[in-house]
Design a protein around this motif. Structure first.
Motif, PDB file in Angstrom:
ATOM      1  N   GLU A   1       0.824  -1.209   0.000  1.00 43.36           N
ATOM      2  CA  GLU A   1       0.000   0.000   0.000  1.00 43.36           C
ATOM      3  C   GLU A   1       0.855   1.256   0.000  1.00 43.36           C
ATOM      4  OE1 GLU A   1      -0.442  -2.493   2.194  1.00 43.36           O
ATOM      5  OE2 GLU A   1      -2.358  -3.333   1.579  1.00 43.36           O
TER       6      GLU A   1
ATOM      7  N   PHE B   1       2.313   1.602  -3.401  1.00 39.57           N
ATOM      8  CA  PHE B   1       1.216   1.867  -4.330  1.00 39.57           C
ATOM      9  C   PHE B   1       0.895   3.359  -4.399  1.00 39.57           C
ATOM     10  CE2 PHE B   1      -3.316   1.854  -5.582  1.00 39.57           C
ATOM     11  CZ  PHE B   1      -3.206   1.180  -6.782  1.00 39.57           C
TER      12      PHE B   1
ATOM     13  N   GLU C   1       0.217   5.584  -7.728  1.00 37.49           N
ATOM     14  CA  GLU C   1      -0.978   6.420  -7.905  1.00 37.49           C
ATOM     15  C   GLU C   1      -0.600   7.867  -8.221  1.00 37.49           C
ATOM     16  OE1 GLU C   1      -4.610   4.663  -5.266  1.00 37.49           O
ATOM     17  OE2 GLU C   1      -2.932   5.530  -4.138  1.00 37.49           O
TER      18      GLU C   1
ATOM     19  N   LEU D   1       5.725  -2.032  -9.706  1.00 40.52           N
ATOM     20  CA  LEU D   1       4.788  -0.964 -10.018  1.00 40.52           C
ATOM     21  C   LEU D   1       5.374   0.050 -10.996  1.00 40.52           C
ATOM     22  CD1 LEU D   1       3.445  -0.397  -6.408  1.00 40.52           C
ATOM     23  CD2 LEU D   1       2.017  -0.964  -8.374  1.00 40.52           C
TER      24      LEU D   1
ATOM     25  N   ALA E   1      -3.081  -1.391 -12.505  1.00 38.88           N
ATOM     26  CA  ALA E   1      -3.452  -1.359 -11.091  1.00 38.88           C
ATOM     27  C   ALA E   1      -3.909   0.021 -10.639  1.00 38.88           C
ATOM     28  CB  ALA E   1      -2.274  -1.819 -10.231  1.00 38.88           C
ATOM     29  N   THR E   2      -3.436   1.076 -11.310  1.00 39.58           N
ATOM     30  CA  THR E   2      -3.764   2.440 -10.878  1.00 39.58           C
ATOM     31  C   THR E   2      -4.742   3.174 -11.791  1.00 39.58           C
ATOM     32  OG1 THR E   2      -1.824   3.276 -12.050  1.00 39.58           O
ATOM     33  CG2 THR E   2      -1.553   2.765  -9.711  1.00 39.58           C
TER      34      THR E   2
ATOM     35  N   GLN F   1      -8.323  -4.043 -11.999  1.00 39.29           N
ATOM     36  CA  GLN F   1      -7.430  -3.352 -11.062  1.00 39.29           C
ATOM     37  C   GLN F   1      -7.015  -4.286  -9.924  1.00 39.29           C
ATOM     38  OE1 GLN F   1      -9.532   0.129  -9.655  1.00 39.29           O
ATOM     39  NE2 GLN F   1      -8.268   1.471 -10.919  1.00 39.29           N
ATOM     40  N   THR F   2      -7.987  -4.963  -9.349  1.00 36.53           N
ATOM     41  CA  THR F   2      -7.714  -5.872  -8.231  1.00 36.53           C
ATOM     42  C   THR F   2      -6.827  -7.019  -8.678  1.00 36.53           C
ATOM     43  OG1 THR F   2      -9.826  -5.286  -7.222  1.00 36.53           O
ATOM     44  CG2 THR F   2      -8.775  -7.311  -6.454  1.00 36.53           C
TER      45      THR F   2
ATOM     46  N   ARG G   1      -3.321  -5.712  -8.961  1.00 35.60           N
ATOM     47  CA  ARG G   1      -2.751  -5.441  -7.636  1.00 35.60           C
ATOM     48  C   ARG G   1      -2.325  -6.735  -6.945  1.00 35.60           C
ATOM     49  NH1 ARG G   1      -7.052  -0.753  -5.660  1.00 35.60           N
ATOM     50  NH2 ARG G   1      -6.518   0.677  -7.349  1.00 35.60           N
TER      51      ARG G   1
ATOM     52  N   ALA H   1       1.399  -7.494  -5.804  1.00 35.73           N
ATOM     53  CA  ALA H   1       1.659  -7.574  -4.365  1.00 35.73           C
ATOM     54  C   ALA H   1       2.014  -8.974  -3.891  1.00 35.73           C
ATOM     55  CB  ALA H   1       0.439  -7.072  -3.590  1.00 35.73           C
TER      56      ALA H   1
END
Length: 178
Positions: free
Chosen positions: A47, A50, A54, A95, A114-115, A124-125, A128, A132
């Protein structure tokens, strides 16, 4: 005034040089420090990394952006330890492309998925989870081992990570449990 009546002169104490100076020590050979032990996982939670991805998405979309310009916009120090660690961790999760010394940073195709607000929440999920868990070997192994079960305690996760061949893993639960 006679010699016997004359005020006595105070005697100054003179320290001997040899008693106040310690003998010179032989120069000791310094051991090279080397690098810190590498962990089998990124140093920060997903996170946290991330948030950099973002910020790149908002500031530049899927285009490359100058690292210094991005950090100036975010009002963060690009050369500080936390700033460098932020970039390194985001790159280690897959990322972004680039590192703490790169002139430019750019989202990877998976980081863009993902973003991006232009893809479905499901995509997106999926992106991610891939970044991750699936791309970090130890996280993938733990996920495969405990999938479909109740999440074990942090101590059990650390033991299981050690059993997977990575040796003792401290603070692993922090990254897994957030």
């Amino acid at each position: 005034m006679t010699v016997s009546e004359a005020p006595a002169k105070s005697k100054k104490r003179v320290a001997s040089v040899s008693s106040s100076v310690e003998p010179a020590k032989a120069p000791t050979e310094k051991k090279p420090r080397g690098r810190a032990a590498s962990r089998p996982f990124p140093h920060s939670p997903f996170e946290e990394a991330f948030t950099l991805a973002e910020a790149i998405q908002v500031f530049a979309g899927s285009n490359a952006v100058r690292r210094l310009t991005l950090f100036d916009h975010l009002k963060r120090a690009p050369e500080s330890g936390p700033g460098r660690q932020w970039v390194t961790t985001a790159a280690r999760y897959g990322l972004i492309k680039g590192n703490a010394a790169s002139e430019q940073l750019q989202l990877t195709p998976e980081g863009d998925l993902a973003t991006s607000k232009d893809v479905s929440p499901r995509e997106q999920t999926r992106a991610r989870i891939k970044l991750a868990i699936d791309t970090i070997e130890i996280f993938k192994s733990l996920y495969d081992k405990f999938a479909g079960q109740k999440l074990p305690s942090p101590a059990l996760l650390e033991d299981a990570a050690g059993d997977l061949g990575s040796g003792p893993v401290k603070l692993l639960a922090h990254w897994v449990m957030g």
